[in-house]
Design a protein around this motif. Sequence first.
Motif, mmCIF file in Angstrom:
data_model
loop_
_atom_site.group_PDB
_atom_site.id
_atom_site.type_symbol
_atom_site.label_atom_id
_atom_site.label_comp_id
_atom_site.label_asym_id
_atom_site.label_seq_id
_atom_site.Cartn_x
_atom_site.Cartn_y
_atom_site.Cartn_z
ATOM 1 N N LEU A 103 0.927 -1.080 -0.248
ATOM 2 C CA LEU A 103 -0.136 -0.139 -0.063
ATOM 3 C C LEU A 103 0.531 1.205 0.050
ATOM 4 C CD1 LEU A 103 -2.654 -0.751 2.742
ATOM 5 C CD2 LEU A 103 -3.067 -1.322 0.223
ATOM 6 N N ALA A 104 2.017 1.015 0.717
ATOM 7 C CA ALA A 104 2.885 2.468 0.640
ATOM 8 C C ALA A 104 3.855 2.526 -0.614
ATOM 9 C CB ALA A 104 3.834 2.226 1.808
ATOM 10 N N ASP A 105 3.930 1.399 -1.151
ATOM 11 C CA ASP A 105 4.727 1.336 -2.194
ATOM 12 C C ASP A 105 3.992 2.004 -3.700
ATOM 13 O OD1 ASP A 105 7.293 0.967 -1.549
ATOM 14 O OD2 ASP A 105 7.210 -1.197 -1.636
ATOM 15 N N ALA A 106 2.669 1.539 -3.722
ATOM 16 C CA ALA A 106 1.977 1.724 -4.946
ATOM 17 C C ALA A 106 1.882 2.956 -5.441
ATOM 18 C CB ALA A 106 0.317 1.134 -4.458
ATOM 19 N N PRO A 107 1.709 4.155 -4.539
ATOM 20 C CA PRO A 107 1.540 5.603 -5.011
ATOM 21 C C PRO A 107 2.928 5.775 -5.607
ATOM 22 C CG PRO A 107 0.782 5.413 -2.989
ATOM 23 C CD PRO A 107 1.388 3.923 -3.170
ATOM 24 N N ALA A 108 4.234 5.567 -5.340
ATOM 25 C CA ALA A 108 5.332 5.947 -5.892
ATOM 26 C C ALA A 108 5.660 5.302 -7.135
ATOM 27 C CB ALA A 108 6.455 5.904 -5.032
ATOM 28 N N VAL A 109 5.132 3.799 -7.464
ATOM 29 C CA VAL A 109 5.363 3.048 -8.528
ATOM 30 C C VAL A 109 4.228 3.513 -9.852
ATOM 31 C CG1 VAL A 109 5.185 0.861 -9.385
ATOM 32 C CG2 VAL A 109 6.312 1.269 -7.165
ATOM 33 N N ALA A 110 3.009 3.887 -9.273
ATOM 34 C CA ALA A 110 2.022 4.435 -10.051
ATOM 35 C C ALA A 110 2.401 5.736 -10.746
ATOM 36 C CB ALA A 110 0.832 4.487 -9.511
ATOM 37 N N GLN A 111 2.999 6.582 -9.858
ATOM 38 C CA GLN A 111 3.659 7.862 -10.300
ATOM 39 C C GLN A 111 4.579 7.591 -11.154
ATOM 40 O OE1 GLN A 111 1.936 10.742 -9.422
ATOM 41 N NE2 GLN A 111 2.772 11.486 -11.221
ATOM 42 N N ALA A 112 5.557 6.777 -11.404
ATOM 43 C CA ALA A 112 6.575 6.587 -11.992
ATOM 44 C C ALA A 112 6.107 6.148 -13.389
ATOM 45 C CB ALA A 112 7.752 5.713 -11.502
ATOM 46 N N LEU A 113 5.296 5.047 -13.234
ATOM 47 C CA LEU A 113 4.602 4.633 -14.560
ATOM 48 C C LEU A 113 4.087 5.975 -15.352
ATOM 49 C CD1 LEU A 113 3.215 1.153 -13.289
ATOM 50 C CD2 LEU A 113 5.119 1.683 -15.021
#
Length: 519
Positions: free
Chosen positions: A302-312
């Motif tokens: 849950l914590a990693d998802a926003p940063a990974v989504a933003q990078a994509l």
Amino acid sequence: MQHDTAARSPEATPPADSLMTDVLVVGGGPAGVALASELAVRGLQVRLVAPHLPRPFAPTYGAWLDELPAWARACTADVWADVRAYTGPHATSLTRPYALLDNAALLDSMLARAGKHLIWTQGTVIRADPRSSPGALLLAHGAAGERWPARVIVDAGGHGGTLTRPTHPGGAALQTAYGITATFARPPSAPGAMVWMDWRQPPSALPEAAPTFLYAMHLGGERYFVQETSLVGRPGLTRTELEARLYARLNAAGTPPGPIEFTEWVAFPMNTAAPDPGPVLAFGSAGGLVHPVSGFQVSGALADAPAVAQALADALPDGDAATRAAWHVLWPPERRAARELALMGLDALLRLPADGLPAFFQSFFRLPAAHWHAFLAPRTPTPVLARTMLRVFAHAPNSVRLPLVGAAVAASGVSVRALGSLLPPFKASLNAALTLFPAGLHARASGSGMTQPEQSQREDQHEIVEDGMQGATGNADSNGLDPNVDREEKLDELRENLADMTHEEGQRLEEAKAEIAER
């Protein structure tokens, strides 16, 4: 969210390609849905493929409350301020709020946030074709002949992966657990409390049995969730073994269960290595994000998802560049180094004798709260992990120190060199330890990966506690704390941990819970 549940039999004429999406996520677990939701929030067209329609996640998921994103704190079924661990006769108060996730509310919240940009497709992905040329689309194939083109594909297909193949150095080291939710005429654990781990054993326990602990939650009234857990093993303990141990523990304590609501069995690898970047992004447990000491993964995803989504989102529509950017955000060099060090720590736990695990955690929880909090967090950097390991080493008995040194010697490559460069005092400590223990430090033989033999012969010894299980002795000191503990210091720690859940944020939490309940 849209549903796409049409599926053809394998014999049917293969359909034409489905609508192209920016990202295709494989897997309908918490990690996959979390990332799909964050991508959809950013306006990307997302397809999630899972074998089933949306349904509440099956396992029991717990998390430290302070590690959950603010929106996810509204998706808790219970929160305990009284959280404790038993590494000996008395409880250690962990003074850190712990939450049980409401899986239905968690799923509903993520799908509501995703809105119309997410298509949930019922199906099974079996393979993906590589890009035919730079900039071309990836093409995922379904078991019924479906074809799903996408600019980026994410494998969130669980511990075994779907399109990627997680690796486990030395063979899979498994955490296994058997639990029940039931009503009890007598409390099997301290009423009103959450027991994170209880290493005490009933008098009938075999002195050479592999170590297990009780994980328990009071769910209100006479309802409790109790689970017998093997922290890590190679091979892992079987369901039969753990079920027998749980009932032996409960019966010895005079707290047999009444009507059972449901049973739970979990088995997963703890030692997945950081994956090498590839054309398909691996996320969640498929991407090596299970914590190698606690086994936690959901709060980290849950914590990693926003940063990974933003990078994509920032790199699209270039699918290759987006995948590379996401890999870098998820696994930068410093996180890979920390993962290697954490796996070295896991190897040390595998080497401990039966009474070594309770002794290890006794030393561990004697550390200042901020230190053990950081050690259990999903993104703690290498220097902090190394310093915590040194502190545990300094406070641990010799029976624990020797296996710790053995693990350091076995990992004499990248991990130890990194420790030597990042933390010079560790290098001196390690050199001194090697002088004391020059030979005879060998890793245990590896098991055969994911197999779980029904019969096992383990030569570990367990400490037998004479005064019974928690909640079973009926003594007046119901909080069970060590009588020598500094109560005011523990209360101060608890107030500090709860500070961010008071006043305005507490009101927002209640409002968010009410909003989800109305959906």
